[in-house]
Design a protein around this motif. Structure first.
Motif, short mmCIF file in Angstrom:
data_model
loop_
_atom_site.label_atom_id
_atom_site.label_comp_id
_atom_site.label_asym_id
_atom_site.label_seq_id
_atom_site.Cartn_x
_atom_site.Cartn_y
_atom_site.Cartn_z
N ILE A 165 8.86 -4.40 -5.67
CA ILE A 165 10.15 -4.84 -6.23
C ILE A 165 9.94 -5.51 -7.59
CG2 ILE A 165 12.09 -6.43 -5.89
CD1 ILE A 165 11.81 -5.96 -2.87
N ALA A 166 8.88 -6.30 -7.71
CA ALA A 166 8.57 -6.93 -8.99
C ALA A 166 8.35 -5.89 -10.08
CB ALA A 166 7.34 -7.82 -8.86
N PRO A 205 6.54 9.22 3.52
CA PRO A 205 7.19 8.00 3.04
C PRO A 205 6.92 7.73 1.57
CG PRO A 205 6.19 7.63 5.18
CD PRO A 205 5.71 8.96 4.72
N VAL A 206 7.96 7.32 0.85
CA VAL A 206 7.86 7.01 -0.57
C VAL A 206 7.57 5.52 -0.74
CG1 VAL A 206 10.34 6.56 -0.78
CG2 VAL A 206 9.04 7.25 -2.80
N GLY A 207 6.95 5.14 -1.85
CA GLY A 207 6.69 3.74 -2.14
C GLY A 207 7.84 3.08 -2.88
N VAL A 208 7.85 1.77 -2.91
CA VAL A 208 8.92 1.02 -3.56
C VAL A 208 9.01 1.37 -5.04
CG1 VAL A 208 9.78 -1.28 -4.15
CG2 VAL A 208 8.70 -0.90 -1.94
N ALA A 209 7.88 1.28 -5.74
CA ALA A 209 7.85 1.57 -7.18
C ALA A 209 7.15 2.91 -7.37
CB ALA A 209 7.13 0.46 -7.93
N SER A 226 0.25 2.62 -0.35
CA SER A 226 1.33 3.54 -0.02
C SER A 226 2.69 2.87 -0.12
CB SER A 226 1.13 4.11 1.39
OG SER A 226 2.21 4.93 1.77
N VAL A 227 2.85 1.70 0.49
CA VAL A 227 4.16 1.06 0.49
C VAL A 227 4.55 0.58 -0.90
CG1 VAL A 227 3.51 -1.35 1.01
CG2 VAL A 227 5.65 -0.43 1.88
N ALA A 228 3.56 0.24 -1.72
CA ALA A 228 3.87 -0.24 -3.07
C ALA A 228 4.27 0.89 -4.00
CB ALA A 228 2.67 -1.00 -3.65
N ALA A 229 3.56 2.05 -3.92
CA ALA A 229 3.78 3.04 -4.98
C ALA A 229 3.49 4.49 -4.58
CB ALA A 229 2.92 2.68 -6.19
N ALA A 230 3.60 4.84 -3.31
CA ALA A 230 3.41 6.24 -2.93
C ALA A 230 4.41 7.12 -3.66
CB ALA A 230 3.57 6.40 -1.42
#
Length: 503
Positions: free
Chosen positions: A457-458, A295-299, A283-287
């Motif tokens: 972020i990467a 909640p939206v993910g980073v990528a 979820s935190v990486a790409a939701a």
């Protein structure tokens, strides 16, 4: 590669050992002192491991005595993992000119000392890596093997350090596992509503991620998540993954974890998360960024390939360690995957996982691993395995504020490369994510969420610069971090400014 496939290639070695003269060890020359003939108890083994970590800062089975190694094998169903090769760097079967001969020699030696058939000796031989899992009951066999120049490591393959710790303290076996199915109502100060009705977590603004979205959203990049799987009940990581502002991408789910007490078992229990931890990391990486109010993910435009590789975040025992190794080799061989994120680990090294990581690194993957989140059994440890490896990027969590302060349960140290702000100073709230259940949210923290955030972020950086190598992406991330060009003794290069990283 199964035992049956190997049988024909090994059959001629059932009665002989073809090692070179300098490697051969005559059984009559192996003398075991009377005090070493009985195995240590599990409690005694753990005490020696703890002592090594306390005095030297780490423990490695290569440095253990023959008696300690054999004792741990006995207390772990006599399962032994052997990494072999012509040198310590010789890990890949495809690049080894003599791996089949070496493997046959070692199996022949084991069968000679054990007096056992191939069927009762060999559990499995890895298809891609120079390693085998075998059954060894005699200390003499281990001593003979350790005298071969073709041995990279010999480790107990099913010794459960944490299970024993739990038993000693009479704690529940899931204590400190990182699992949970909780849901939380998010405080309005912990997110910002963005179009088309998604929640951007407060921590994203600490790293300038929303501004970075003006340049990159991760499109075209695939992140591999090695964890406990993804919840089948969370449509944001299912049917709604490719939705809203997050169209034109895919999520693939696999499982490499075998839920069995028997090392011979090979049937996995699927890709579905039965812990909750893997769902949070995905979820935190790409939701997705859509209108579900979650909640939206980073990528949020990156692709995901997820692996259920373990039961929980503590990689204890044969099937969890094997599952992680198999996930790394599978992602290594997936040409679409650029980034691998794993928020699980152990307090000491595991040879087969090291091999899997080195294999993935050699295939150009950028690998992020959690620096460590304390449980009652790991709070005396610094940066955990495999985050300390040279082939991985170690990440931990810090509190918000102008002064760097680690999160309450996060590990720090010289092996850390980056930090992520993931704990509020006053409320203690962490990072909003989609929970295990659909249309529900939760908070997650520790070095785990910091790692998945950094992997996201990467993906933003790599999407902006699709022709770059992993080294170029990592260099840009370092240059965009707060301590660059220096490296802080506890926090590495510090917090990354995602906007600078994509400009």
């Amino acid at each position: 590669m199964t035992k049956k496939l190997l049988k024909l290639s090994v059959i001629s070695f059932l009665l002989i050992v073809s090692c070179t003269k300098e490697d051969a060890v005559q059984e009559s020359n192996i003398i075991i002192d009377a005090s070493q003939k009985e195995p240590l108890t599990a409690k005694e083994i753990n005490a020696k491991i703890d002592e090594a970590i306390a005095t030297k800062g780490s423990f490695n089975w290569n440095e253990a005595s023959n008696h300690l190694l054999w004792s741990a094998a006995v207390r772990g169903e006599n399962v032994i993992t052997i990494g072999f090769g012509n040198s310590n760097k010789d890990i890949e079967r495809a690049k080894s000119y003599s791996n089949a001969d070496i493997q046959n020699d070692l199996l022949g030696l084991i069968m000679k000392y054990e007096g056992a058939s191939l069927e009762k000796t060999l559990i499995s031989a890895d298809e891609y890596l120079n390693l085998i899992d075998v059954i060894i009951s005699k200390q003499e066999t281990i001593i003979a093997l350790r005298n071969s120049k073709f041995i990279r490591y010999i480790e107990p393959g099913d010794y459960k350090y944490f299970e024993i710790k739990n038993a000693e303290s009479r704690s529940d076996s899931s204590s400190g596992s990182g699992c949970g199915f909780d849901t939380s109502i998010l405080s309005s100060v912990d997110y910002t509503t963005i179009t088309p009705n998604a929640k951007a977590p407060w921590t994203f603004y600490q790293h300038n991620i929303p501004n970075a979205w003006n340049y990159s959203t991760g499109r075209g990049i695939t992140i591999g998540i090695i964890d406990t799987g993804v919840s089948p009940n969370q449509t944001l990581l299912g049917s709604s993954f490719n939705d809203g502002f997050s169209t034109g991408r895919t999520i693939q789910k696999y499982g490499t974890y075998v839920d069995s007490i028997w090392p011979w078992s090979t049937t996995t229990d699927g890709s579905s998360d039965q812990c909750g931890h893997g769902t949070s990391m995905s979820s935190v990486a790409a939701a997705p960024r859509n209108d579900n109010g979650m909640p939206v993910g980073v990528a949020y435009n990156a692709n995901l390939v997820t692996y259920r590789a373990a039961l929980n975040v503590v990689l204890d025992g044969y099937h969890e360690q094997n599952g992680v190794k198999n996930a790394f080799t599978a992602l290594a061989n997936n040409a679409n995957v650029k980034i691998i994120s794993m928020s699980m680990g152990h307090i000491f090294s595991v040879g087969k996982i090291e091999d899997g990581i080195k294999y993935a690194y050699s295939k150009g993957k950028l690998i992020f691993c959690a620096g460590g989140t304390s449980t009652s059994f790991t709070n005396f440890v610094g940066v955990i395995f495999p985050a300390w490896m040279a082939e991985t990027v170690a990440v931990t969590g810090v509190k918000e504020g102008s002064v760097y302060q680690k999160c309450d349960v996060c590990h720090t140290g010289g092996k850390i490369d980056f930090t992520v702000v993931m704990e509020r100073t006053v409320s203690g709230n962490t990072v909003p994510v989609g929970s295990y259940y659909d249309n529900q949210s939760d908070y997650v923290g520790g070095s785990s969420v910091a790692t998945a955030t950094t992997a996201g972020i990467a993906a933003l950086v790599w999407s902006k610069n699709p022709t770059w190598t992993k080294d170029q992406v990592l260099t840009k991330m370092k240059q965009s971090a707060s301590f660059y060009p220096n490296k802080n003794a506890d926090f590495g290069y510090g917090n990354i400014n995602a906007l600078l990283a994509v400009q």
